[in-house]
Enzyme design. Sequence first.
Site, mmCIF file in Angstrom:
data_model
loop_
_atom_site.group_PDB
_atom_site.id
_atom_site.type_symbol
_atom_site.label_atom_id
_atom_site.label_comp_id
_atom_site.label_asym_id
_atom_site.label_seq_id
_atom_site.Cartn_x
_atom_site.Cartn_y
_atom_site.Cartn_z
ATOM 1 N N GLU A 42 83.764 -40.944 29.635
ATOM 2 C CA GLU A 42 83.531 -41.450 30.986
ATOM 3 C C GLU A 42 84.493 -42.622 31.210
ATOM 4 O O GLU A 42 84.561 -43.535 30.375
ATOM 5 C CB GLU A 42 82.079 -41.929 31.121
ATOM 6 C CG GLU A 42 81.796 -42.396 32.527
ATOM 7 C CD GLU A 42 80.369 -42.878 32.756
ATOM 8 O OE1 GLU A 42 79.537 -42.760 31.835
ATOM 9 O OE2 GLU A 42 80.112 -43.374 33.862
ATOM 10 N N ARG A 272 77.130 -40.137 15.310
ATOM 11 C CA ARG A 272 78.136 -41.042 15.840
ATOM 12 C C ARG A 272 78.594 -42.003 14.734
ATOM 13 O O ARG A 272 77.925 -42.179 13.723
ATOM 14 C CB ARG A 272 77.610 -41.802 17.047
ATOM 15 C CG ARG A 272 76.465 -42.753 16.742
ATOM 16 C CD ARG A 272 75.737 -43.209 18.001
ATOM 17 N NE ARG A 272 76.587 -43.973 18.897
ATOM 18 C CZ ARG A 272 76.979 -43.547 20.107
ATOM 19 N NH1 ARG A 272 76.598 -42.374 20.543
ATOM 20 N NH2 ARG A 272 77.728 -44.291 20.876
ATOM 21 N N LYS A 282 80.234 -49.319 25.201
ATOM 22 C CA LYS A 282 81.153 -49.823 26.218
ATOM 23 C C LYS A 282 80.496 -50.893 27.077
ATOM 24 O O LYS A 282 81.158 -51.823 27.523
ATOM 25 C CB LYS A 282 81.639 -48.662 27.095
ATOM 26 C CG LYS A 282 82.777 -47.885 26.448
ATOM 27 C CD LYS A 282 83.270 -46.781 27.347
ATOM 28 C CE LYS A 282 82.321 -45.613 27.314
ATOM 29 N NZ LYS A 282 82.846 -44.426 28.011
HETATM 30 P P1 ATP Z 1 79.353 -45.756 24.749
HETATM 31 O O1 ATP Z 1 77.919 -45.716 24.370
HETATM 32 O O2 ATP Z 1 80.215 -46.537 23.824
HETATM 33 O O3 ATP Z 1 79.574 -46.118 26.173
HETATM 34 P P2 ATP Z 1 79.536 -43.071 25.413
HETATM 35 O O4 ATP Z 1 78.978 -41.988 24.576
HETATM 36 O O5 ATP Z 1 78.780 -43.422 26.636
HETATM 37 O O6 ATP Z 1 79.850 -44.297 24.512
HETATM 38 P P3 ATP Z 1 81.598 -41.491 26.485
HETATM 39 O O7 ATP Z 1 82.781 -41.955 27.246
HETATM 40 O O8 ATP Z 1 80.561 -40.729 27.196
HETATM 41 O O9 ATP Z 1 80.993 -42.788 25.845
HETATM 42 O O10 ATP Z 1 82.038 -40.738 25.165
HETATM 43 C C1 ATP Z 1 83.007 -39.730 25.104
HETATM 44 C C2 ATP Z 1 82.814 -38.962 23.853
HETATM 45 O O11 ATP Z 1 82.937 -39.802 22.718
HETATM 46 C C3 ATP Z 1 81.428 -38.350 23.804
HETATM 47 O O12 ATP Z 1 81.534 -37.006 23.394
HETATM 48 C C4 ATP Z 1 80.698 -39.185 22.797
HETATM 49 O O13 ATP Z 1 79.729 -38.438 22.121
HETATM 50 C C5 ATP Z 1 81.824 -39.654 21.868
HETATM 51 N N1 ATP Z 1 81.462 -40.919 21.250
HETATM 52 C C6 ATP Z 1 81.130 -42.079 21.865
HETATM 53 N N2 ATP Z 1 80.815 -43.028 20.966
HETATM 54 C C7 ATP Z 1 80.955 -42.467 19.740
HETATM 55 C C8 ATP Z 1 80.773 -42.929 18.396
HETATM 56 N N3 ATP Z 1 80.368 -44.170 18.125
HETATM 57 N N4 ATP Z 1 81.010 -42.056 17.386
HETATM 58 C C9 ATP Z 1 81.431 -40.814 17.641
HETATM 59 N N5 ATP Z 1 81.615 -40.309 18.871
HETATM 60 C C10 ATP Z 1 81.382 -41.128 19.922
HETATM 61 MG MG MG Z 2 78.293 -41.495 27.746
#
Ligand code: ATP
Ligand code: MG
Length: 568
Positions: A42, A272, A282
């Site tokens: 995102e 994760r 984020k």
């Molecule tokens: P955050 O919680 O940091 O905002 P998010 O999951 O909301 O992370 P996205 O931009 O939706 O962020 O993530 C894009 C991709 O990266 C998704 O498929 C998510 O599962 C993966 N991802 C995010 N954080 C991690 C992590 N700590 N380890 C592995 N994969 C991750």
């Molecule tokens: Mg997300």
Amino acid sequence: MSSTDSETTDSATPLDFIRDIVTSDIRAGKDAGRVHTRFPPEPNGYLHIGHAKSICLNFGVAREFGGRCNLRLDDTNPAKEDTEYVDAIQRDVRWLGFEWSALFYASDYFELMYQYAEQLIRDGKAYVDSLNADEMREHRGTLTEPGRNSPYRDRTTEENLDLFRRMRAGEYPDGTHVLRARIDMASPNINMRDPTLYRIRHDDHHRTGNAWCIYPSYDYAHPISDALEGITHSLCTLEFEDHRPLYDWCVENVRARAAELTSRPRQIEFARLNLNYTVMSKRKLLTLVEQQLVNGWDDPRMPTIAGLRRRGYTPEAIRDFCSRIGVAKKENVIDVALLEHTVREDLNRRAQRALAVLRPLKVVIENYPEGRVEQLNATNNPEDASAGTRSIPFSRELHIEREDFMEEPPKKFFRLSPGTEVRLRYAYILKCERVVKDTAGAVVELRCTYDPESLSGSTAGRRVKGTIHWVSATHARDAEVRLYDRLFLSEDPGEGGRDPLVDLNPTSLERLISVKVEPALADADAGTRFQFERQGYFCVDPDSRPEAPVFNRTVTLKDGWARIAGRK
Ligand code: ATP
Ligand code: MG
């Protein structure tokens, strides 16, 4: 994963449960043997090291199995998204060494998603609900109690279509209506209790502007985007495991009526990445940036890809780290020392060595002729013969590291003190004859002599115990060095629900402003990496200018991970 597992999976691609699934899907002829993944961030912040795990997995699987991997910007939440983030995401994925087969935005599909939603309404599988947020929550039930049907659940198809179209037309304020899937309010899985598919949000979108005032939920947009792109394996983190039945519900019910959706993507969840001493959401990283607790998203203390790059990390080291931690189904916490170990190993192989004195102390060699300059030969990288050698100037006045001198040394101090000898790296043996102090009694200069027969590499063969680094005072250039420590003092910042900001390390940045570096360093381009001998690995900061060079310390030479791994 234990440290021994990770040590053995160094550069070879480790096999993991996801690659096992992909292998057997290909064998079974699923999707005609196609492999198509996607990385779907995102654009509401910069990518972090956790995303790197997902990037290496998605692009890595595609590459290894001769498949494709899309970059998809999952831009369904206009309030928090921005083109700055869209650009940063692309830059960071490329810098990590990956190129997408195609670039898409979830917003590319807004019209199609809307049409599919109307079809769900016509099929009796979706309805417009007009409960407010509190009432909806109250109807949803709990883990132990089933939910209750909304009084609006049995609206006629005509009424639903009319309301949904007027939602789209902008007739209602935020929060007055939602479109919900009509599944089962008594499902043991709360995600299946008539989840929200669309909500009203009168917000400008960074791509579609004000064309829309209803936006699809993640749970609706994600499976449809996957299906539209022909994704075969939709890899996501474990918190989506309970959403998988809903993912499948959306794919099945939309596909049933949309001939263009030929593929049936499969969601697979993995653990994760969690790192100690690090926050990785984020939202929390944005707080650090907004409250100016760091200097932007690319502050070298940030766990963002941009921060790690500015700090001096290489893409190879980050990929190697992701390969070492592997992919598994169980949550764990990785020691940040492993990340540091990985970059240290990589830089040891390729960083050019250089001499830099961080906290200088002046040395005058009384028996070295005034005005004389020798060009001495220094090895660029003992790990890499092809890196060759360079000349460094030696003269009567030098700087050495303040901590390499002690007026009253303890027993095993093998560096310099009054009357003792030490070897100058690549140069001569130096003897401290006298100490010059200021009126306050602080040591400001050392008066020394050198042994002209003792040049490094000469056959005289006289040995002394310690070797220290130095720079020629007349030739050295002034520089700034930024030393970084962990951003958080706690292994688990914000543990137990407290504000992670209380765990911030108040001294995570130390700026040294009177550093002396060997002359050639001042002209190095931003991003150039060096090992400052005996000090660590350093990288030229983008703030650097030839008249005012700035170096970031990437990592020290001391390896915390080797110690931890050895103990295990
Ligand atoms: P955050 O919680 O940091 O905002 P998010 O999951 O909301 O992370 P996205 O931009 O939706 O962020 O993530 C894009 C991709 O990266 C998704 O498929 C998510 O599962 C993966 N991802 C995010 N954080 C991690 C992590 N700590 N380890 C592995 N994969 C991750
Ligand atoms: Mg997300």
